[in-house]
Enzyme design. Structure first.
Site, short mmCIF file in Angstrom:
data_model
loop_
_atom_site.label_atom_id
_atom_site.label_comp_id
_atom_site.label_asym_id
_atom_site.label_seq_id
_atom_site.Cartn_x
_atom_site.Cartn_y
_atom_site.Cartn_z
N ASP A 74 0.83 -1.21 0.00
CA ASP A 74 0.00 0.00 0.00
C ASP A 74 0.87 1.26 0.00
O ASP A 74 2.00 1.25 0.49
CB ASP A 74 -0.91 -0.03 1.24
CG ASP A 74 -2.10 0.91 1.09
OD1 ASP A 74 -2.37 1.37 -0.03
OD2 ASP A 74 -2.77 1.17 2.11
N ASN A 116 -10.99 -2.50 -5.63
CA ASN A 116 -10.18 -1.50 -6.37
C ASN A 116 -10.80 -1.11 -7.72
O ASN A 116 -10.37 -0.12 -8.32
CB ASN A 116 -8.74 -1.99 -6.56
CG ASN A 116 -7.91 -1.95 -5.29
OD1 ASN A 116 -7.03 -2.78 -5.06
ND2 ASN A 116 -8.16 -0.96 -4.43
C1 IPE Z 1 -5.54 -2.72 -0.26
O1 IPE Z 1 -5.18 -1.40 -0.43
C2 IPE Z 1 -5.49 -3.45 -1.56
C3 IPE Z 1 -4.17 -3.62 -2.16
C4 IPE Z 1 -3.03 -3.28 -1.61
C5 IPE Z 1 -4.18 -4.23 -3.44
P1 IPE Z 1 -6.27 -0.24 -0.62
O2 IPE Z 1 -5.50 1.01 -0.74
O3 IPE Z 1 -7.19 -0.58 -1.72
O4 IPE Z 1 -7.05 -0.33 0.76
P2 IPE Z 1 -7.93 0.75 1.53
O5 IPE Z 1 -8.91 1.31 0.54
O6 IPE Z 1 -6.99 1.80 2.02
O7 IPE Z 1 -8.54 0.00 2.65
C1 IPE Z 2 -1.49 0.22 -3.34
O1 IPE Z 2 -1.28 1.59 -3.40
C2 IPE Z 2 -1.73 -0.40 -4.68
C3 IPE Z 2 -3.13 -0.77 -4.94
C4 IPE Z 2 -4.10 -0.76 -4.10
C5 IPE Z 2 -3.43 -1.20 -6.28
P1 IPE Z 2 -2.48 2.60 -3.43
O2 IPE Z 2 -2.84 2.89 -4.84
O3 IPE Z 2 -3.60 2.15 -2.57
O4 IPE Z 2 -1.79 3.88 -2.79
P2 IPE Z 2 -2.42 4.88 -1.75
O5 IPE Z 2 -2.91 4.07 -0.59
O6 IPE Z 2 -3.54 5.59 -2.44
O7 IPE Z 2 -1.30 5.80 -1.39
MG MG Z 3 -4.08 2.38 -0.62
#
Ligand code: IPE
Ligand code: IPE
Ligand code: MG
Length: 258
Positions: free
Chosen positions: A35, A83
């Site tokens: 993340d 997502n």
């Molecule tokens: C969790 O991250 C999913 C992945 C890392 C693929 P998100 O960024 O989607 O999670 P939330 O929305 O902060 O809970």
């Molecule tokens: C994790 O990084 C990757 C996926 C969930 C695909 P994020 O895209 O959630 O990054 P933040 O949390 O918005 O910084």
């Molecule tokens: Mg995230």
């Protein structure tokens, strides 16, 4: 001087508070909620997708290092069933990433003897993404080293519901009795079934400072050890991985016993 302690009073990793010991037990199964890609990019005034691209390079680095350390299964949460809510452009970019990743990395995976596995609702992926993962699975199927297990379009609640439906159907068709439903028969219906004795992560890592599960492996993490770090996924390094393992090695896993 920037404090080593974060808002919650915990030390930010990496530190040498629990140095990693190569001679001590390495977790067999490490799962990572990768993340913070978007925030990494935003901090640099770049588009969010630049963070995803950099995150892909981190995946390559960490895969190689985990394999060298003797990890048996590395599960990486790459895309959740939630997502799809993101803007189309970002989703499209994320669906192209596995294509680019495997295009450039399968030779290294073969050299490292790493086997690719993908868990998630694969049939719902765009055809080019699905093809890329299927090809990578095929091209690495004879490898006998670490399993690199991507959670792609994965969601644990849906996984559990699907498993429940499959069990119910078996009961309905007299292939299974109610009495036969136990943890072992249930686990056979989960997406982690192919991981055999390593279905449950020993260590669950989440980067970026969020301390939540976000619909990841709800059944399988019943007794996992958690490691949260504020480091954003593109900045995650071999050193941080070793720090997480060092902390894991200091934990006392009791599984309800003494
Ligand atoms: C969790 O991250 C999913 C992945 C890392 C693929 P998100 O960024 O989607 O999670 P939330 O929305 O902060 O809970
Ligand atoms: C994790 O990084 C990757 C996926 C969930 C695909 P994020 O895209 O959630 O990054 P933040 O949390 O918005 O910084
Ligand atoms: Mg995230």
């Amino acid at each position: 001087m920037r404090s080593l302690f974060n808002r919650k009073g915990r030390k930010d990793s990496p530190t040498n508070e629990a140095p990693f010991q190569p001679s001590e037990a390495i977790p067999n199964h490490i799962a990572i909620i990768m993340d913070g890609n978007g925030r990494w990019a935003q901090k640099k005034f770049l588009p969010r997708v630049a963070g995803h691209r950099e995150g892909m390079n981190t995946v390559k680095k960490i895969t190689k290092h985990a394999s060298k350390l003797g990890v048996k299964v590395l599960t990486l949460y790459a895309f959740s069933t939630e997502n799809w809510k993101r803007p189309n452009d970002e989703v499209n970019f994320l669906m192209q990433l596995p294509v680019d990743f495997f295009d450039t990395f399968v030779p290294d995976l073969i050299e490292e003897n790493v086997q690719v596995n993908v868990m998630g609702f694969i049939d719902e992926l765009p055809p080019h993404t699905k093809k890329a993962v299927e090809n990578a699975i095929r091209d690495t199927k004879d490898n006998t080293g670490m399993i690199l297990n991507f959670a792609l379009n994965y969601g644990s609640r849906s996984e559990l519901l699907e498993a429940t439906k499959k069990m119910a159907k078996k009961v309905q068709q007299n292939e299974l009795t109610l009495e036969e439903i136990d943890e072992e028969t249930f686990e056979k219906e989960l997406m982690t079934a192919s991981l055999g004795e390593f279905q449950e992560p020993d260590l669950l890592v989440r980067t970026s400072g969020e301390e939540r599960i976000s619909n990841f492996l709800l059944w399988q993490i019943a007794y996992s050890e958690f490691y949260f770090t504020r480091i954003l996924w593109p900045d995650f390094s071999e050193e941080v991985l070793e720090n997480a393992i060092g902390i894991y090695q200091k934990r006392n896993r009791r599984f309800g016993g003494l």
